[in-house]
Structure formats: structure tokens, C-alpha cells
Write a protein that holds these residues in place. Sequence first.
Motif, PDB file in Angstrom:
ATOM      1  N   TRP A 259       0.850  -1.192   0.000  1.00  0.00           N
ATOM      2  CA  TRP A 259       0.000   0.000   0.000  1.00  0.00           C
ATOM      3  C   TRP A 259       0.881   1.235   0.000  1.00  0.00           C
ATOM      4  CZ3 TRP A 259      -5.059   0.151  -0.851  1.00  0.00           C
ATOM      5  CH2 TRP A 259      -5.836  -0.977  -0.551  1.00  0.00           C
ATOM      6  N   MET A 260       0.477   2.232  -0.777  1.00  0.00           N
ATOM      7  CA  MET A 260       1.145   3.526  -0.698  1.00  0.00           C
ATOM      8  C   MET A 260       0.101   4.634  -0.765  1.00  0.00           C
ATOM      9  SD  MET A 260       3.072   4.237  -4.330  1.00  0.00           S
ATOM     10  CE  MET A 260       2.164   4.384  -5.876  1.00  0.00           C
ATOM     11  N   ALA A 261       0.517   5.831  -0.379  1.00  0.00           N
ATOM     12  CA  ALA A 261      -0.392   6.970  -0.338  1.00  0.00           C
ATOM     13  C   ALA A 261       0.396   8.241  -0.603  1.00  0.00           C
ATOM     14  CB  ALA A 261      -1.080   7.056   1.028  1.00  0.00           C
ATOM     15  N   PRO A 262      -0.274   9.303  -1.029  1.00  0.00           N
ATOM     16  CA  PRO A 262       0.400  10.584  -1.187  1.00  0.00           C
ATOM     17  C   PRO A 262       0.983  11.057   0.148  1.00  0.00           C
ATOM     18  CG  PRO A 262      -1.712  10.615  -2.310  1.00  0.00           C
ATOM     19  CD  PRO A 262      -1.679   9.359  -1.492  1.00  0.00           C
ATOM     20  N   GLU A 263       2.150  11.656   0.092  1.00  0.00           N
ATOM     21  CA  GLU A 263       2.805  12.127   1.319  1.00  0.00           C
ATOM     22  C   GLU A 263       1.920  13.103   2.082  1.00  0.00           C
ATOM     23  OE1 GLU A 263       7.262  12.825   0.942  1.00  0.00           O
ATOM     24  OE2 GLU A 263       6.651  12.839  -1.167  1.00  0.00           O
ATOM     25  N   LYS A 264       1.247  13.992   1.361  1.00  0.00           N
ATOM     26  CA  LYS A 264       0.377  14.977   2.013  1.00  0.00           C
ATOM     27  C   LYS A 264      -0.724  14.277   2.793  1.00  0.00           C
ATOM     28  CE  LYS A 264      -2.322  19.166   0.944  1.00  0.00           C
ATOM     29  NZ  LYS A 264      -3.591  18.789   1.598  1.00  0.00           N
ATOM     30  N   TRP A 265      -1.335  13.246   2.183  1.00  0.00           N
ATOM     31  CA  TRP A 265      -2.390  12.521   2.884  1.00  0.00           C
ATOM     32  C   TRP A 265      -1.834  11.839   4.132  1.00  0.00           C
ATOM     33  CZ3 TRP A 265      -3.509   7.652   4.576  1.00  0.00           C
ATOM     34  CH2 TRP A 265      -4.832   7.414   4.964  1.00  0.00           C
ATOM     35  N   LEU A 266      -0.662  11.239   4.017  1.00  0.00           N
ATOM     36  CA  LEU A 266      -0.065  10.576   5.177  1.00  0.00           C
ATOM     37  C   LEU A 266       0.230  11.569   6.294  1.00  0.00           C
ATOM     38  CD1 LEU A 266       2.359   8.088   3.382  1.00  0.00           C
ATOM     39  CD2 LEU A 266       0.396   7.469   4.798  1.00  0.00           C
ATOM     40  N   ASP A 267       0.745  12.746   5.959  1.00  0.00           N
ATOM     41  CA  ASP A 267       1.023  13.744   6.982  1.00  0.00           C
ATOM     42  C   ASP A 267      -0.235  14.207   7.696  1.00  0.00           C
ATOM     43  OD1 ASP A 267       3.781  13.765   6.635  1.00  0.00           O
ATOM     44  OD2 ASP A 267       3.749  15.393   5.169  1.00  0.00           O
ATOM     45  N   GLU A 268      -1.336  14.274   6.970  1.00  0.00           N
ATOM     46  CA  GLU A 268      -2.576  14.802   7.539  1.00  0.00           C
ATOM     47  C   GLU A 268      -3.479  13.719   8.129  1.00  0.00           C
ATOM     48  OE1 GLU A 268      -4.362  16.945   4.342  1.00  0.00           O
ATOM     49  OE2 GLU A 268      -2.973  18.648   4.502  1.00  0.00           O
ATOM     50  N   ASN A 269      -3.145  12.440   7.907  1.00  0.00           N
ATOM     51  CA  ASN A 269      -4.042  11.353   8.312  1.00  0.00           C
ATOM     52  C   ASN A 269      -3.289  10.193   8.951  1.00  0.00           C
ATOM     53  OD1 ASN A 269      -6.915  12.029   6.970  1.00  0.00           O
ATOM     54  ND2 ASN A 269      -5.299  12.632   5.541  1.00  0.00           N
ATOM     55  N   GLN A 270      -2.339  10.494   9.823  1.00  0.00           N
ATOM     56  CA  GLN A 270      -1.575   9.430  10.462  1.00  0.00           C
ATOM     57  C   GLN A 270      -2.454   8.513  11.306  1.00  0.00           C
ATOM     58  OE1 GLN A 270       1.780   8.087  10.780  1.00  0.00           O
ATOM     59  NE2 GLN A 270       1.577   8.893   8.704  1.00  0.00           N
ATOM     60  N   GLU A 271      -3.506   9.077  11.926  1.00  0.00           N
ATOM     61  CA  GLU A 271      -4.395   8.248  12.742  1.00  0.00           C
ATOM     62  C   GLU A 271      -5.085   7.194  11.883  1.00  0.00           C
ATOM     63  OE1 GLU A 271      -5.123  11.348  11.838  1.00  0.00           O
ATOM     64  OE2 GLU A 271      -4.458  12.620  13.469  1.00  0.00           O
ATOM     65  N   THR A 272      -5.558   7.640  10.731  1.00  0.00           N
ATOM     66  CA  THR A 272      -6.275   6.733   9.836  1.00  0.00           C
ATOM     67  C   THR A 272      -5.332   5.695   9.245  1.00  0.00           C
ATOM     68  OG1 THR A 272      -7.737   8.580   9.293  1.00  0.00           O
ATOM     69  CG2 THR A 272      -7.844   6.648   7.863  1.00  0.00           C
ATOM     70  N   ALA A 273      -4.158   6.142   8.819  1.00  0.00           N
ATOM     71  CA  ALA A 273      -3.164   5.218   8.251  1.00  0.00           C
ATOM     72  C   ALA A 273      -2.741   4.180   9.281  1.00  0.00           C
ATOM     73  CB  ALA A 273      -1.953   5.994   7.745  1.00  0.00           C
ATOM     74  N   THR A 274      -2.576   4.606  10.530  1.00  0.00           N
ATOM     75  CA  THR A 274      -2.184   3.688  11.597  1.00  0.00           C
ATOM     76  C   THR A 274      -3.282   2.662  11.867  1.00  0.00           C
ATOM     77  OG1 THR A 274      -0.732   5.307  12.654  1.00  0.00           O
ATOM     78  CG2 THR A 274      -1.541   3.516  14.035  1.00  0.00           C
ATOM     79  N   ALA A 275      -4.529   3.115  11.924  1.00  0.00           N
ATOM     80  CA  ALA A 275      -5.649   2.198  12.146  1.00  0.00           C
ATOM     81  C   ALA A 275      -5.754   1.192  11.000  1.00  0.00           C
ATOM     82  CB  ALA A 275      -6.952   2.988  12.279  1.00  0.00           C
ATOM     83  N   PHE A 276      -5.586   1.660   9.771  1.00  0.00           N
ATOM     84  CA  PHE A 276      -5.632   0.775   8.605  1.00  0.00           C
ATOM     85  C   PHE A 276      -4.518  -0.263   8.687  1.00  0.00           C
ATOM     86  CE2 PHE A 276      -4.799  -0.490   4.237  1.00  0.00           C
ATOM     87  CZ  PHE A 276      -6.073  -0.629   3.702  1.00  0.00           C
ATOM     88  N   ALA A 277      -3.309   0.187   9.018  1.00  0.00           N
ATOM     89  CA  ALA A 277      -2.166  -0.724   9.116  1.00  0.00           C
ATOM     90  C   ALA A 277      -2.368  -1.744  10.228  1.00  0.00           C
ATOM     91  CB  ALA A 277      -0.873   0.069   9.356  1.00  0.00           C
ATOM     92  N   ALA A 278      -2.854  -1.294  11.378  1.00  0.00           N
ATOM     93  CA  ALA A 278      -3.066  -2.205  12.506  1.00  0.00           C
ATOM     94  C   ALA A 278      -4.106  -3.264  12.160  1.00  0.00           C
ATOM     95  CB  ALA A 278      -3.497  -1.412  13.738  1.00  0.00           C
ATOM     96  N   ALA A 279      -5.184  -2.843  11.490  1.00  0.00           N
ATOM     97  CA  ALA A 279      -6.229  -3.793  11.111  1.00  0.00           C
ATOM     98  C   ALA A 279      -5.700  -4.818  10.113  1.00  0.00           C
ATOM     99  CB  ALA A 279      -7.419  -3.044  10.524  1.00  0.00           C
ATOM    100  N   LEU A 280      -4.902  -4.365   9.151  1.00  0.00           N
ATOM    101  CA  LEU A 280      -4.383  -5.284   8.150  1.00  0.00           C
ATOM    102  C   LEU A 280      -3.410  -6.291   8.773  1.00  0.00           C
ATOM    103  CD1 LEU A 280      -3.459  -4.370   4.521  1.00  0.00           C
ATOM    104  CD2 LEU A 280      -2.231  -6.141   5.746  1.00  0.00           C
ATOM    105  N   ILE A 281      -2.543  -5.801   9.639  1.00  0.00           N
ATOM    106  CA  ILE A 281      -1.579  -6.696  10.277  1.00  0.00           C
ATOM    107  C   ILE A 281      -2.287  -7.693  11.186  1.00  0.00           C
ATOM    108  CG2 ILE A 281       0.383  -6.836  11.861  1.00  0.00           C
ATOM    109  CD1 ILE A 281       1.213  -4.033  10.804  1.00  0.00           C
ATOM    110  N   LYS A 282      -3.290  -7.207  11.957  1.00  0.00           N
ATOM    111  CA  LYS A 282      -4.036  -8.121  12.820  1.00  0.00           C
ATOM    112  C   LYS A 282      -4.763  -9.163  11.979  1.00  0.00           C
ATOM    113  CE  LYS A 282      -7.567  -8.540  16.388  1.00  0.00           C
ATOM    114  NZ  LYS A 282      -8.469  -7.856  17.351  1.00  0.00           N
ATOM    115  N   GLY A 283      -5.391  -8.722  10.889  1.00  0.00           N
ATOM    116  CA  GLY A 283      -6.070  -9.663  10.017  1.00  0.00           C
ATOM    117  C   GLY A 283      -5.120 -10.694   9.433  1.00  0.00           C
ATOM    118  N   SER A 284      -3.931 -10.257   9.047  1.00  0.00           N
ATOM    119  CA  SER A 284      -2.936 -11.178   8.501  1.00  0.00           C
ATOM    120  C   SER A 284      -2.566 -12.244   9.532  1.00  0.00           C
ATOM    121  CB  SER A 284      -1.688 -10.398   8.075  1.00  0.00           C
ATOM    122  OG  SER A 284      -1.983  -9.483   7.034  1.00  0.00           O
ATOM    123  N   ARG A 285      -2.420 -11.828  10.768  1.00  0.00           N
ATOM    124  CA  ARG A 285      -2.091 -12.787  11.837  1.00  0.00           C
ATOM    125  C   ARG A 285      -3.226 -13.785  12.034  1.00  0.00           C
ATOM    126  NH1 ARG A 285       0.397  -8.783  16.582  1.00  0.00           N
ATOM    127  NH2 ARG A 285       2.296  -8.144  15.447  1.00  0.00           N
TER     128      ARG A 285
END
Length: 373
Positions: A259-285
Motif C-alpha cells: 500500500w502507498m499513499a500521497p505524502e500529504k495525505w499521510l502527513d494529515e491522516n496518520q491516525e487513519t493510516a495507523t488504524a488501517f495498518a493495525a487492522a491489516l496486520i491483525k487480520g494477517s495474523r
Amino acid sequence: MSEIGRRQFLRAAGVTAAAIPFASLLASCSSDSKSASPASGGPASGPGKSPASGPASAAASGAVGKIKAANGSSILDAYVNVIAGPVLYGKDFGLDFSKDDNVQFQSGSAAIQTVLGGKLQIVSTGAVTCMSAIAQGSPFKIFLPYLLVDDTVIAATEDITSVADLKTKNPVIGVDSNTAKTAMDQILVGMNAGFVVDDLKNVQTIESSGERTSALAAGQVQVTVIHQAQLDQVAATGKKVHALANMYEAPGKFIKQCWMAPEKWLDENQETATAFAAALIKGSRELKNNEETFVSACKQLIKKPPKDDDLKSMWELVHKYDFWPTTTNAMEPERIQNMIDLGVKETTLEEGVLTVDKVIDTRAADAALKLLA
């Protein structure tokens, strides 16, 4: 989970359906997804910074926003985790993500261009395809690999008995223009074959793995890159085919898709990116460790799921091999550099253009791993 063609989506979005250079879309890179309390500030100073040090970190607002994703290909059982995590486990981290929030394309480039246009926020496709976009000037960063290897095989007819035969016998070879080609190169480099696809003769571009499977069955190609289940389908017709090599046993630290995203979006949406990453990693496990959970996810989220026996075989591979990152962010410098070097070898990337820090933003994945510790 919708699946649409490139022209159909871009027409609906008001974007020209013609091929659009990545650089020409830089000015339109924006986000339709905003956190409830967006933080302000300049861009983060480095890709490895923790969420708390970024200008729009979870600590700053504590808000998880809505997100819509572009997927550069159809979902297969080998990487059902790509949306199973966010869909099935997103709410554990305050993320509202349904299968309809994942828009499927049949081209990684089309998915990338749509995110650049601001209609969707994040994009998943092949790692080298992501790096190529970054190298061309698109303001993206990889923030979460989700597939390191899969059941991709180099499939061949019975007269091609070794990897060396790919050069000495000059068979007709079918690959696509990006992901499958890179997968084959990843296998060849891992095996120290001494060559990549661009060094071979008689290479035909066949974009769809289904079309490559049909071409192998019809004798139009002697060698191709497909999934193990597709090879089994050809063998079931009575045609004598076999796997020269597979990706999951090839040595080396690589990334197949991310997954990748625009840098601007990542800077402004770290909470959302973190939640998405945590959900994906948990699901993978969860899917890696529980066959029933894996099968259920495949039947729920794949448009035409494989048969139960095929799902069982795939789960056994997923369970045994490291298909998905579950304990690491998979953005170790060595792994990223290996992918850059691979892109250079296959002439997708120019040497010296990319460095590790230009490619990755580890903040969300690092924060997610802390949440899951």
C-alpha cells in the motif's frame, strides 16, 4: 467491493481516460478523506519517524477518518489479507472500512492515477510499480507492504526442464508488463539465474494471469508466470506442464505488493493510516493462524472464491511460509534496497534515482505494531 475498468472509473470521476503521465497529476494530489480534527503543520522530516513526531499524528487529534482505497488487481486467496484485515478488524481500531470502500482496477497504473486525482486516498499494487511512480515524481510513499511472496510459479511445458532452458532454448514466454514480470524476476534473482526477463528472447506481454493460463493450455506460450492453482487447472486438462520454480521458496528479502499513499495525505491522516495498518496486520495474523478464519474471509470477500480443497492448500502455504508481514513492518532498508535493485535490473527504474528514504514512510506501520504488541 466494486470492480471497474480504468476508462469507466476515470469517466465517472471526470478525468480523461487517456494515459496520464504521473508528473502531470502532481498538482491535483489531494484527499477527499479528512480526519474529524485535522492537524496542521509542515511535512514530516523523515520516513522513519514515529507517529507522535509527525505534524498530524494520532497524538495531535486522536481521530480516525474515512478512507477509500484503490486496488490494482482483483483479490485472490493468496492475498485476501489486503482487505480482510481492514474489513474484518478495522472497527477494533476505530476504522470504518467495508468491502465497498475498496475499488478494484485491472491495472496498477490506473489505480495510481486515480489516487493522484484525489478521488481515492490509498493504492495497492506491485512494489516496483509503486517505486516507478515515485521515481517519476509522484508524491507517494509506501506505508505498508502486505504481500512478500505468494504462490506464483514459473510454469512451463514438459520440454523446458530447467531455468537455464529459458535462455538456451528460447521458448515463447508470457508475462505482463509489471507485476508478473517482477515476480518472475524476483524468482530468477533469488535463484541466482544470472539473468532477468529483459535478457530473454521471445517474450510476449499478456496482462491477465487468466489469459496467460489459457495461452499455456493452448500451446501459445511454453513458459509463463501464473499461480499454482492456475497451473493445476492446465495440468487437469491433460497437458503436460510443471513448475520450474516458485516464489515462496526463492531466497531473498523482497516485497511483492504494498500500500502507498500521497505524502500529504499521510502527513494529515496518520491516525487513519495507523488504524488501517493495525487492522491489516491483525487480520494477517488471524488468517495465517486459523484455517477456518482464512476460508471464511475468502468466501466473504473474493468475488469467485476457490473450491474448499484449493483454499485448504493455499492456507497451508500461507501458514507455512511468510507470505504476509505479521511481526515486522517489512520495510527494512535491505528489503527496500533489494526491490530498488530489482527494478534497476529489469530496467523499470534508473540507477541512482531512488534511495530507501525516498520510498518509504514507516510511521503508520511502526505505530500499528506498537498497538498490537
